[in-house]
Motif scaffolding. Structure first.
Motif, short mmCIF file in Angstrom:
data_model
loop_
_atom_site.label_atom_id
_atom_site.label_comp_id
_atom_site.label_asym_id
_atom_site.label_seq_id
_atom_site.Cartn_x
_atom_site.Cartn_y
_atom_site.Cartn_z
N ARG A 21 28.21 46.27 45.54
CA ARG A 21 27.85 45.80 44.20
C ARG A 21 28.77 46.41 43.16
O ARG A 21 29.09 47.60 43.20
N GLY A 22 29.21 45.60 42.22
CA GLY A 22 30.06 46.09 41.15
C GLY A 22 31.47 46.41 41.60
O GLY A 22 32.15 47.23 40.95
N ASN A 23 31.93 45.81 42.71
CA ASN A 23 33.30 46.08 43.16
C ASN A 23 34.31 45.56 42.13
O ASN A 23 33.97 44.75 41.27
N TRP A 24 35.55 46.02 42.26
CA TRP A 24 36.54 45.72 41.23
C TRP A 24 36.78 44.22 41.08
O TRP A 24 37.01 43.74 39.97
N LEU A 25 36.74 43.47 42.17
CA LEU A 25 37.00 42.03 42.09
C LEU A 25 35.93 41.33 41.26
O LEU A 25 36.24 40.53 40.37
N ASP A 26 34.66 41.62 41.54
CA ASP A 26 33.57 40.99 40.81
C ASP A 26 33.55 41.40 39.33
O ASP A 26 33.12 40.63 38.47
N ARG A 27 34.04 42.60 39.05
CA ARG A 27 33.98 43.11 37.68
C ARG A 27 35.16 42.66 36.81
O ARG A 27 34.98 42.37 35.63
N TYR A 28 36.35 42.61 37.40
CA TYR A 28 37.54 42.46 36.56
C TYR A 28 38.37 41.19 36.80
O TYR A 28 39.13 40.80 35.92
N ALA A 29 38.26 40.57 37.96
CA ALA A 29 39.12 39.40 38.25
C ALA A 29 38.67 38.19 37.44
O ALA A 29 37.48 38.02 37.15
N PRO A 30 39.61 37.31 37.06
CA PRO A 30 39.21 36.06 36.38
C PRO A 30 38.37 35.21 37.32
O PRO A 30 38.50 35.27 38.55
N GLU A 31 37.51 34.39 36.74
CA GLU A 31 36.55 33.62 37.52
C GLU A 31 37.21 32.73 38.57
O GLU A 31 36.73 32.59 39.68
N TRP A 32 38.35 32.11 38.21
CA TRP A 32 39.00 31.19 39.15
C TRP A 32 39.53 31.90 40.39
O TRP A 32 39.65 31.32 41.46
N LEU A 33 39.84 33.21 40.23
CA LEU A 33 40.43 33.97 41.34
C LEU A 33 39.38 34.57 42.27
O LEU A 33 39.66 34.80 43.45
N LYS A 34 38.17 34.80 41.75
CA LYS A 34 37.16 35.52 42.53
C LYS A 34 36.86 34.90 43.89
O LYS A 34 36.81 35.61 44.90
N PRO A 35 36.64 33.57 43.99
CA PRO A 35 36.35 33.02 45.31
C PRO A 35 37.47 33.24 46.33
O PRO A 35 37.21 33.50 47.50
N TYR A 36 38.72 33.18 45.88
CA TYR A 36 39.85 33.40 46.78
C TYR A 36 39.97 34.87 47.16
O TYR A 36 40.30 35.21 48.31
N GLY A 37 39.70 35.74 46.19
CA GLY A 37 39.68 37.17 46.50
C GLY A 37 38.60 37.51 47.51
O GLY A 37 38.80 38.38 48.37
N ARG A 38 37.46 36.81 47.42
CA ARG A 38 36.40 37.04 48.39
C ARG A 38 36.78 36.51 49.77
O ARG A 38 36.42 37.10 50.79
N LEU A 39 37.51 35.40 49.80
CA LEU A 39 38.02 34.88 51.07
C LEU A 39 38.93 35.91 51.74
O LEU A 39 38.87 36.12 52.96
#
Length: 311
Positions: free
Chosen positions: A16-34
């Protein structure tokens, strides 16, 4: 009522609260999670075999020294290829991920990313990995390309064998071979011992990781060493870890490592021993913490080799 993960798009098994969820732009988050950018520690399990192979090669020829630039390149390559492997795994495993509580919030089964979009992202990451690989000699390039076979078959192994952890080990520790050849231009016994030891290490730690999903895996028919070992999981993980230490120590001694290396290896033994001694197979959170501790094993082993190189 929506779960917090469904409302935000976060993945259930990410911190919870990892750097991707906190700081990445919304369009990038799903790809970062992939690509599992929200979970950087397993990335290091792919990277450290490159690191300790570079250190072992430096010990084999101390006048050359440790190649820090190669270490940086291998880190970039590890980020790209770990992301590509995870993306490919999610494309192949969508049907399974939808049935498992821990994975149904991942981008493809949750609808954040289509399979076509994931495939394009996979190609992009693979191209980054290729650019990094081409910075090395021909032997290393050929070995790197050959690793794609292991990356391609791994996602299917949980459907056909009780030993998918073995195939993960074959893929995840390939860096031990390419790291060595990037410095020497050819393979040798110490590198092979390093590689086999890494495979056994991976079987151990990924068995611990698979304990989290043992009930869901049984329901959907996914095979794993965690299910295969059953109540003997702690004992067999201990045996795999012990064999890992024997092979790694032997590899170090073959290239001339001495007492600083052996002293440094005590920290590796201590971390692995703590995992086994405190493992509670029926408690998923316990297994996850012990799995994550293996990042420190890779760091400690690399440090032990570098300590010997310095002293």
């Amino acid at each position: 009522m929506q779960t917090p993960e469904k409302a935000t798009g976060a993945v259930a098994d990410a911190s919870r609260g990892n750097w991707l969820d906190r700081y990445a732009p919304e369009w990038l988050k799903p790809y970062g999670r992939l690509a599992r950018w929200d979970r950087p520690l397993p990335l290091l399990l792919l990277f450290w075999p490159c690191g300790f192979a570079l250190a072992l090669a430096a010990l084999a020829e101390p006048t050359r020294g440790f190649d820090w630039w190669a270490l940086i390149l291998f880190y970039i390559g590890s980020v790209a290829m770990r992301g590509a492997g995870c993306t490919f795994n999610d494309i192949v495993d969508t049907d399974i991920d939808m049935k498992v509580a821990r994975t149904r919030s991942r981008p493809i089964p949750s609808g954040q990313v289509t399979k076509r979009q994931a495939a394009l992202f996979l190609v992009l990451q693979a191209l980054v990995g290729l650019v990094v690989l081409l910075q090395f000699n021909a032997t290393t390039v050929m070995l790197g390309v050959a690793s794609l076979v292991l990356v391609a078959i791994y996602p299917f192994m949980k459907r056909v064998t009780w030993w998918p952890q073995l195939f993960l080990g074959l893929a995840f520790n390939w860096g031990a071979l390419v790291g060595w050849t990037s410095q020497t231009g050819s393979l040798a016994l110490p590198a092979l011992l390093l590689y086999v030891g890494g495979i056994l290490w991976t079987i151990g730690y990924d068995t611990i990781y698979a304990l989290q999903d043992i009930e869901d895996d049984a329901l959907v028919g996914v095979k794993s060493t965690a299910r295969l070992f059953g109540r003997r999981a702690r004992l067999l993980v201990a045996l795999f870890y012990a064999a890992t230490v024997v092979l790694w120590v032997t590899a170090g001694l073959l290239v001339g490592a001495g007492w600083p290396f052996l002293v440094g290896m005590l920290s590796v033994i201590g971390i692995l021993g703590w995992q086994v001694r405190t493992l509670e197979p029926r408690i998923p959170a316990n297994a996850l913490v012990r799995f994550r501790a293996n990042h420190w094993v890779g760091l400690a082993f690399t440090a032990a080799l570098l300590l010997d190189l310095v002293l």
